[in-house]
Structure formats: C-alpha cells, structure tokens
Design an enzyme around this catalytic site. Structure first.
Site, PDB file in Angstrom:
ATOM      1  CD  GLU A   1      80.627  61.700 -76.236  1.00 53.25           C
ATOM      2  OE1 GLU A   1      79.455  61.837 -76.620  1.00 53.25           O
ATOM      3  OE2 GLU A   1      81.260  62.581 -75.644  1.00 53.25           O
TER       4      GLU A   1
ATOM      5  CB  THR B   1      79.923  68.880 -81.046  1.00 49.79           C
ATOM      6  OG1 THR B   1      79.170  68.863 -79.839  1.00 49.79           O
ATOM      7  CG2 THR B   1      81.353  68.508 -80.726  1.00 49.79           C
TER       8      THR B   1
END
Lengths: 306, 306
Positions: free
Chosen positions: A127, A180
């Site tokens: 991630e 993001t």
C-alpha cells in the site's frame, strides 16, 4: 508445482466517520493466481484487466510479497498473475486487493506460518507504494473480511468488528482520475477539537450500531466532520449523489476511501438497488462515465477459489 | 404527601480516549430526597455534606429541575434535600449527580412521563450552571448506568454501551481545587488531524472491548491523545499516579472528567485494590490530602432507595 487461485476483494476505507481507522470488505474483486517456482523470489507473469507494471518493485503485489518473503525466507519462489476487475484509482482498494492477495497466497503456499491478522503488516508495505504511506484500512478488511478497525499503527493493532447481515453497500464509481496522493493533499493538517469530538461521537455510534444491529444508529452515525467537507469538492456531483442516496432510503453515504467512488449503506438489498438507480440517474444526466456496484458486507474477505 | 429518596451516583466522564463523548457510572454517590408540595415550583430545603447554595437558580439541582417542570408543568411542586457525599470539584460528577437526581425524582413523582434517556436533556441544563456548557457525559451515565456514549448533541443522541462485569474502577481524588472552567481553558482549540485519528482508533477499540469483554483491548485503548497531555499538568503527581496504576496491573488510567481526580480501570476487584494502595502510597508521601474509592461499573445508575 503448486498453484493457488484467489479471490481478492474490493474494500472501502474510512466509511464516513472512520477516517483512516475503519474499513469494510465487498463481495466483488480481482482474481490472483500464484504458482510456486523453484527459483527464489517473485515474478509477475501477467496482469489482465488493467495497465499496471510487471516490475515487482513498481507493483504493490510485488512489494508486499517481497516484504513477506524477507520475513519467511522460503527456499522457493512465486509467480503471480493478476486479473484485475477493481479499477485502479477508484477508491475501493484496488491496490489493497493486490497487496493482500500476494501476501495471503505466499503465506498459503508456505503452509500458513502467519495469521491473516499478521499478514496485514506485510500487505501495508505494498500500500505504501500506491499511496505514499503504509495504511491498513483497506488491506485489513481485504484480509479479514467484514468491518475492521485500525486501533493503532504503533504498534499495529487490528480489531475485527461485526457486520450486520442486512447491511448492503452501493458503490458509485465516477470514472474520473483522482489520485490518492492528491486526495490526501487537500486535507487540513489541523482541525478543531470540537470537530474531532463530533467525529468521535459518530465513530462510537457506528461501532455500537455494528455490534447491536441497530441500523438507525448506523445511519445517524454516518457523518464525516473531518475529511468529507474538504475532499468532496474533488468529486463531481457529490452532493447530488448523497442526496439521491438519502432520498432512496439509504442509511447514509460518503466518499469511498480517498474517492472518487461514493458509497452508500442501506438496510436490505432492495434499498441498495433503489439507491443504485437514483445515483445512476444523477450521472446519466452528465457526460461522466460510471460503474455501479451493489454488495453485501463480505464477512470472509480474501479466499481460495481453487 | 409523597416523598422519594434517591441514590445519585458519581460518574466519570471522558474515560481517556472518550473526551466529551464517553462516561461511566460508579456505585457510590449522594442521597437526595424529593417531596411533593402543594405549592408549585421547586425549593431546596437542605444540603448536608457540602457548602452549596440553596437558591434554586444557583444550584444545579434547582436549574435542572426548573427546566423539567417547564416541560411537564405539574400542578404541584417539589422540595429537595441533598446529602452530598461526592465532593464538588472532584471531577467525578458531583454536579451531575444532583442534576440527574432532581430530574429523575421529579419525573418519578409525576408518574414517569419521560424516559431516563429523555431526562438527560433536562439534567444537562443543570450541568450548564456548573461548567459553563450543557454537557451530557456525566448526566447520561448517572441516569442510565454503565458506560454511555454521547453520539451527538445536535440532536441529542445518547447510546448505552455494555459494561464488562469484571471491570473495576479506582478513583484517586487529590483534594486540590481545580474548577471545570479552568480545566477547559487549558485545552487547545485546534489539534492535528493525525492525533484525532489516533484518538478515534482508541475510542473504537475501547467500545469494541466493552462489547466483547476484551480487557486487553480495553487496556490498549485507554490512551488520550487530545486532552490528557495538556490537562494533566494541572494535576500534581499525575505521571506518578499513572505509573503506579500501570505497575499494579491496572488496564489503564487517566483524568476523571476535567480532574483533579485520576481514575484507573482494572480487571478484577483485587487489582483495583492493589492499584488503590499504590496510588495512595504516591500521595501519602506528599502533603496533599486525598480520598480513594473503588467501585465496579454501576450498571443501573440512579435508583430509588425508598
């Protein structure tokens, strides 16, 4: 030669009042195939359904898998193929599905030395590549299913939460690009103590509602004081989508992860479908292409298909 | 003439990670006697155990009671006597006990037109006199018992939470003066989003632990990122008291409400007693007088003695 085929679910992080701590698991996602190889290390053979790098150091599955084999040090290697259904940049855990899949599959092929909860840490390393920070609020529900709470990062402490069976999720994905990193950059570094307190009240209410199957309380708690007000300006027709969900009887709605997808929670599948129809009508009147999904809360998370 | 005699419990607001939203109920407190009178309105006949004003507009019981009779409009009145055991300014809900007692007793003498949950709003009006703001985190557990969550103030939404039966509270009250208003004035108006997120993780963990009787999780969650770091400087030997609690096996500790009392939660009565001994030893070595209490979580809250 052993091969494992996995279902790697989409997930929703934040869930309104649970910014950076809550996540939930959906019942649709990617398929990943991992094969044991005699050569040590990891290689990515093929990715279908998305244009993603095969270089393991540039791919979340590769980075997460490398972090895990550094710990497990198996005397064999792994070849990964991924069939992506979750679109990258949609806000519903596309990178988390790949990171979770890689660590789950490698752990399985090594004979399950670690628990799924322990795997969260290694999936987080993947991630970090995708979002710039090793966050757990997508990989935890992907690995554990249901709702999960990140109680703490230091030390890492993941708490599984219950999932009321009548809870359904509608996910509207407007196909615009929203990275993001960009979605994080709009966040304010400081907030008022008063808003933090309001957020705490709602988070507590949502968690209580999950334990008591109190759908009304879940709905009343689905408010985000901290992030939605600033981040929602990046999502076209956000207010209209929220209003459509409310008018369709959804319990509440918000931004899925860092967006651009918008999720709504409903009691019962029929309301989730009605919410999907209403949200679709909003974007059908624009030139924004979209995908819409309806899903129960997936209580199992990642699983072996064959 | 009807008379009701009530036990009005002490309470602890905040409970570390639950600033302004959580509270819990203790098993010691005041005794209040309320008698129906033919003359309408409220009078306070006597207060023993504390030097508090009998003027109903200067007394939390009077102000809370007045707010309630404005709603109920009974054609009779009430005479209140209070025997205070909870010291004013101790941080364990002395004013809340009186406010809760007044509204509970008046409601009872009127034939229970309102639920205890509905009474929270009226008791809050008494709290406003004591602390400058109508907060609910002491009056809610006093009226409902156990742990309570203030999910929201606007609209008021109180959520009862479960209380694990082995949970015991040690309360150390150093008898120094620390007014609620002063304790609030040290708070910072703004905090970092990161700290708010850490607080949310811990609050979620604590609430999950209450539902699952997970004492370890409760202990790991008892951290206050937002308020304790700034407010604890007003409490002498705070760090030493916390350390003593930890070394005695307590699950965690923190400031009771706005202080100066310090509470610790323990699994089992014996650990709560050991914690009391260790905390007492800290202040016995100083010239600060103190009182120490040990209590289970009181699941019932306020109740009728006779």
């Amino acid at each position: 030669m052993e091969t494992i085929k996995l279902f790697c679910p989409a997930t929703i992080a934040n869930v309104s009042c649970g910014f950076d701590v809550l996540g939930l698991c959906l019942d649709f996602g990617d398929v990943m195939t991992i094969t044991k190889t005699s050569q040590k290390g990891i290689s990515i053979k093929e990715i279908t359904g998305a244009d993603l790098p095969l270089d393991i150091k540039q791919n979340v599955a590769g980075v997460a898998g490398l972090a895990l084999i550094e710990r497990l040090n198996p005397d064999f290697g792994f070849e990964i193929s991924i069939d992506k259904s979750i679109r990258a940049g949609s806000g519903i855990g596309s990178s988390a599905a790949s990171a979770a899949g890689a660590v789950f599959g490698i752990n399985a092929l090594c004979g399950y030395p670690l628990s799924n909860k322990e795997l969260v840490y290694y999936a987080m390393q993947g991630e970090a590549l995708a979002s710039g920070a090793p966050h757990a609020d997508n990989v935890a529900p992907a690995l554990l299913g249901g709702f999960t709470l990140v109680r703490s990062y230091d030390p890492l402490d993941i708490v599984p939460l219950p999932s009321p069976s009548e809870l359904f999720v509608t996910v509207m994905h407007p196909q615009i690009e929203l990275k993001t990193k960009d979605a994080r950059s709009v966040l304010k570094e400081n907030i008022s103590l008063k808003k933090a307190t309001i957020q705490c009240g709602n988070l507590g209410g949502l968690i209580s509602g999950l334990y008591t199957n109190d759908y009304g309380l879940i709905g009343r708690s689905l408010h985000d004081e901290l992030v939605e007000p600033v981040r929602s300006i990046l999502i076209p027709y956000f207010n209209e989508l929220k209003l459509a969900a409310a008018n369709s009887g959804a319990l509440g709605s918000g931004i899925a992860g860092s967006g651009p997808s918008v999720f709504a929670l409903s009691q019962g599948q029929e309301t989730a479908h009605e919410t999907a129809r209403s949200m679709s009508a909003i974007l059908e009147a624009t030139d924004i292409p979209f995908e819409i999904h309806i899903s129960p809360i997936n209580p199992d998370g990642i699983k072996i298909i064959s």
